[in-house]
Design a protein around this motif. Structure first.
Motif, PDB file in Angstrom:
ATOM      1  N   SER A   1       0.776  -1.098   0.160  1.00 29.45           N
ATOM      2  CA  SER A   1      -0.013   0.033   0.094  1.00 29.45           C
ATOM      3  C   SER A   1       0.861   1.025  -0.107  1.00 29.45           C
ATOM      4  N   ALA A   2       2.093   1.332   0.884  1.00 27.00           N
ATOM      5  CA  ALA A   2       2.905   2.262   0.716  1.00 27.00           C
ATOM      6  C   ALA A   2       3.446   2.462  -0.731  1.00 27.00           C
ATOM      7  N   ALA A   3       3.650   1.503  -1.429  1.00 30.97           N
ATOM      8  CA  ALA A   3       4.002   1.872  -2.689  1.00 30.97           C
ATOM      9  C   ALA A   3       3.071   2.427  -3.741  1.00 30.97           C
ATOM     10  N   GLU A   4       1.901   2.233  -3.414  1.00 26.35           N
ATOM     11  CA  GLU A   4       0.971   2.692  -4.075  1.00 26.35           C
ATOM     12  C   GLU A   4       0.608   4.176  -4.032  1.00 26.35           C
ATOM     13  N   ALA A   5       1.311   4.659  -2.796  1.00 26.86           N
ATOM     14  CA  ALA A   5       0.971   6.209  -2.609  1.00 26.86           C
ATOM     15  C   ALA A   5       1.466   7.018  -3.582  1.00 26.86           C
ATOM     16  N   GLU A   6       2.535   6.752  -4.078  1.00 26.36           N
ATOM     17  CA  GLU A   6       3.265   7.692  -5.146  1.00 26.36           C
ATOM     18  C   GLU A   6       3.269   7.129  -6.505  1.00 26.36           C
ATOM     19  N   PRO A   7       3.379   8.103  -7.512  1.00 25.73           N
ATOM     20  CA  PRO A   7       3.383   7.280  -8.747  1.00 25.73           C
ATOM     21  C   PRO A   7       4.996   6.649  -9.021  1.00 25.73           C
ATOM     22  N   ARG A   8       4.598   5.496  -9.694  1.00 26.18           N
ATOM     23  CA  ARG A   8       6.146   5.025 -10.078  1.00 26.18           C
ATOM     24  C   ARG A   8       6.488   5.257 -11.457  1.00 26.18           C
ATOM     25  N   GLU A   9       7.964   5.078 -11.747  1.00 27.02           N
ATOM     26  CA  GLU A   9       8.444   5.245 -12.763  1.00 27.02           C
ATOM     27  C   GLU A   9       8.292   4.070 -13.718  1.00 27.02           C
ATOM     28  N   ARG A  10       8.164   4.075 -14.856  1.00 29.07           N
ATOM     29  CA  ARG A  10       8.162   2.573 -15.302  1.00 29.07           C
ATOM     30  C   ARG A  10       9.164   2.619 -16.683  1.00 29.07           C
ATOM     31  N   ILE A  11       9.913   1.597 -16.354  1.00 30.07           N
ATOM     32  CA  ILE A  11      11.103   1.586 -17.332  1.00 30.07           C
ATOM     33  C   ILE A  11      10.555   0.569 -18.575  1.00 30.07           C
ATOM     34  N   GLU A  12      10.577   0.987 -19.537  1.00 27.92           N
ATOM     35  CA  GLU A  12      10.282   0.174 -20.680  1.00 27.92           C
ATOM     36  C   GLU A  12      11.454  -0.470 -21.507  1.00 27.92           C
ATOM     37  N   PRO A  13      11.688  -1.550 -21.418  1.00 26.78           N
ATOM     38  CA  PRO A  13      12.694  -2.314 -22.258  1.00 26.78           C
ATOM     39  C   PRO A  13      12.411  -2.148 -23.690  1.00 26.78           C
ATOM     40  N   LYS A  14      13.582  -2.294 -24.616  1.00 28.85           N
ATOM     41  CA  LYS A  14      13.311  -2.649 -25.748  1.00 28.85           C
ATOM     42  C   LYS A  14      12.942  -4.147 -26.214  1.00 28.85           C
ATOM     43  N   ASN A  15      12.263  -4.486 -27.196  1.00 26.44           N
ATOM     44  CA  ASN A  15      11.835  -5.910 -27.449  1.00 26.44           C
ATOM     45  C   ASN A  15      12.709  -6.334 -28.492  1.00 26.44           C
ATOM     46  N   VAL A  16      13.248  -7.695 -27.973  1.00 26.28           N
ATOM     47  CA  VAL A  16      14.118  -8.199 -29.405  1.00 26.28           C
ATOM     48  C   VAL A  16      13.530  -9.471 -29.675  1.00 26.28           C
ATOM     49  N   VAL A  17      13.877 -10.032 -30.902  1.00 21.63           N
ATOM     50  CA  VAL A  17      13.200 -11.537 -31.458  1.00 21.63           C
ATOM     51  C   VAL A  17      14.371 -12.334 -31.228  1.00 21.63           C
ATOM     52  N   VAL A  18      13.973 -13.533 -30.347  1.00 18.68           N
ATOM     53  CA  VAL A  18      15.149 -14.525 -30.113  1.00 18.68           C
ATOM     54  C   VAL A  18      14.397 -15.867 -30.672  1.00 18.68           C
ATOM     55  N   THR A  19      15.168 -16.776 -30.788  1.00 20.74           N
ATOM     56  CA  THR A  19      14.655 -18.245 -31.143  1.00 20.74           C
ATOM     57  C   THR A  19      15.154 -19.104 -30.184  1.00 20.74           C
ATOM     58  N   ARG A  20      14.208 -20.010 -30.164  1.00 20.06           N
ATOM     59  CA  ARG A  20      14.207 -21.088 -28.990  1.00 20.06           C
ATOM     60  C   ARG A  20      14.165 -22.575 -29.590  1.00 20.06           C
ATOM     61  N   LEU A  21      14.810 -23.623 -29.050  1.00 18.53           N
ATOM     62  CA  LEU A  21      14.578 -25.028 -29.715  1.00 18.53           C
ATOM     63  C   LEU A  21      13.605 -25.715 -29.089  1.00 18.53           C
ATOM     64  N   PRO A  22      12.389 -25.944 -29.482  1.00 16.24           N
ATOM     65  CA  PRO A  22      11.651 -26.992 -28.520  1.00 16.24           C
ATOM     66  C   PRO A  22      12.249 -28.339 -28.040  1.00 16.24           C
TER      67      PRO A  22
END
Ligand SMILES: C[S@@+](CC[C@H](N)C(=O)[O-])C[C@H]1O[C@@H](n2cnc3c(N)ncnc32)[C@H](O)[C@@H]1O
Length: 414
Positions: A350-371
């Motif tokens: 609840s304390a954290a909700e009292a003040e507006p928070r800064e949002r850090i948006e990362p860059k999106n990257v495309v990755v591949t994964r082997l199933p």
């Protein structure tokens, strides 16, 4: 065509109206690993983990439609059945060819629309469907299978898949009785335990004044060895062997943090941790929900651990992460996609909700994964070429004739 006329579906081409009609085959795509095929019939249902889908609800929809379930728990896609999809959903009566070998063989056999081809055995019809589409609309596939039940099943499928006009299916033992086709085809494919026994008959089946290609598919090197001997014996040239492997990669989009962003994010987490309200996690129940305590009095239970109430970072960041997964897979994949939290995601402090928070948006990257699992079974692919010079007697016959001629010329004159 009138508006009410039903357009017959064929796996060799697409329907012009792209619409699902009664009697159509439709691939029910839940995810790459979870697909099946139905034949649409009024009054029937398709059942899956998300609930029941009425066939009649699909009639009139376009192929590619995303359809939610009646329970609201998930969705699937209604896909047009192609030979590639058929290979993934067909009922297995035998081992089958998968797309890696199918595409490689079709390329090396130089298959084109309008050609004629022999295949044996038909097996589960996996390869037959791809061949038929390539030869369509005016080519022809002669496919041979000696197992009567497999013949019956394949015949029904060719009819239901709109291929019977361009596929001739015969029940015969091609090693014993041959193909009984002469001067007829451009290409031959043999997926048999003893392909060398069919080489002599294959040679007669080729169009005799043209170059043609043959391919055999065998899991053991001993089979290859015997087949090479037979191909040499019968005058085939350009004999080559390959093994074909395919590795499927899954493509995903994940957030990528710079070092500065990651440090800033860590500082913010520390700051939030310090001012967060403690919450109770019962020591003997790690799975208990937030707010649940083993003490009914509302006091902190002595056997309980006290933890700062920071948000479940992995879960919140994963939920906020775009990824390329389609269909119902979304459900299973979100928790494994990302391990970095998004700052400023919802928290219970609840304390954290009292003040507006800064949002850090990362860059999106495309990755591949082997199933974890890769489907496909490998065999040795043996290719050889028939030329007009291949026709005529085999090597053994030529040698026998030469020996006989030599013997008769060296015999003393009477
Ligand atoms: C591995 S399966 C073929 C699978 C097929 N290529 C596919 O993609 O579905 C081999 C088939 O050859 C058939 N077969 C084996 N020997 C045969 C012969 N001498 N004549 C005709 N068919 C034969 C078997 O009954 C079996 O169905």
């Amino acid at each position: 065509m009138s508006e009410t006329a039903v357009e017959k579906q064929s796996f060799a081409t697409y329907k012009k109206n792209n619409t699902i009609e009664e009697g159509d085959n439709v691939v029910m795509y839940l995810s790459k690993e979870n697909m099946s095929i139905i034949r649409v019939k009024d009054g029937e249902y398709f059942n899956c983990k998300f609930g029941s889908y009425k066939h009649s609800d699909m009639i009139g929809l376009e192929y590619g439609t995303k359809l939610g379930s009646n329970t609201g728990r998930g969705f699937l896609y209604l896909l047009y059945p192609t030979p590639e999809l058929w290979t993934l959903v067909l009922p297995h009566r035998t081992q089958i060819l998968y797309i890696a070998d199918i595409s490689f063989v079709m390329n090396y056999l130089n298959l084109k629309p309008g050609m004629s081809m022999i295949e044996s055995g038909t097996g589960s019809g996996s390869f037959s469907h791809s061949i038929a589409r390539t030869l369509a609309p005016h080519g022809h596939l002669y496919t041979f299978e000696y197992h009567q039940e497999r013949v019956n099943a394949a015949k029904k499928e060719f009819e239901e898949h709109g291929l019977s006009d361009m596929v001739t299916l015969r029940c015969r033992d091609v090693c014993k009785d041959g193909f009984e086709l002469e001067d007829k085809v451009d290409a031959i494919f043999l997926d048999l335990p003893a392909p060398w026994e069919a080489v002599a008959s294959a040679k007669k089946a080729f169009k005799q004044n043209k170059v043609g290609k043959i391919c055999t598919f065998s899991p053991c090197i001993e089979q290859i060895s015997r087949t090479v001997t037979a191909l040499n014996e019968h005058g085939f040239v350009d004999i080559q062997m390959y093994e074909c492997l395919i590795r499927f990669n899954e493509i995903r989009v994940i957030p990528m943090w710079t070092i500065d962003e990651a440090m800033e994010k860590q500082r913010a987490i520390e700051k939030k941790r310090k001012r967060a309200t403690p919450r109770v996690v019962p020591a003997d129940n790690n799975n208990a929900q937030e707010g649940e305590s083993s003490s009914s009095s509302g006091h902190i239970n002595k056997s309980a651990k006290v933890e700062p109430s920071v948000d479940d970072s992995n879960q919140s960041s994963a939920a906020a992460t775009p990824n390329s997964t389609t269909g119902s897979e979304m459900e299973d994949s979100v928790s494994t996609t990302v391990s970095t939290p998004v700052i400023g995601s919802e928290t219970t402090a609840s304390a954290a909700e009292a003040e507006p928070r800064e949002r850090i948006e990362p860059k999106n990257v495309v990755v591949t994964r082997l199933p974890a699992e890769q489907r496909g079974h490998t065999s040795y692919l043996m290719f050889a070429t028939f030329t007009p010079a291949t026709q005529g007697p085999s090597l053994t016959e030529t040698k026998a004739a030469a020996a006989a001629a030599a013997a008769s010329s060296s015999a003393p004159a009477k």
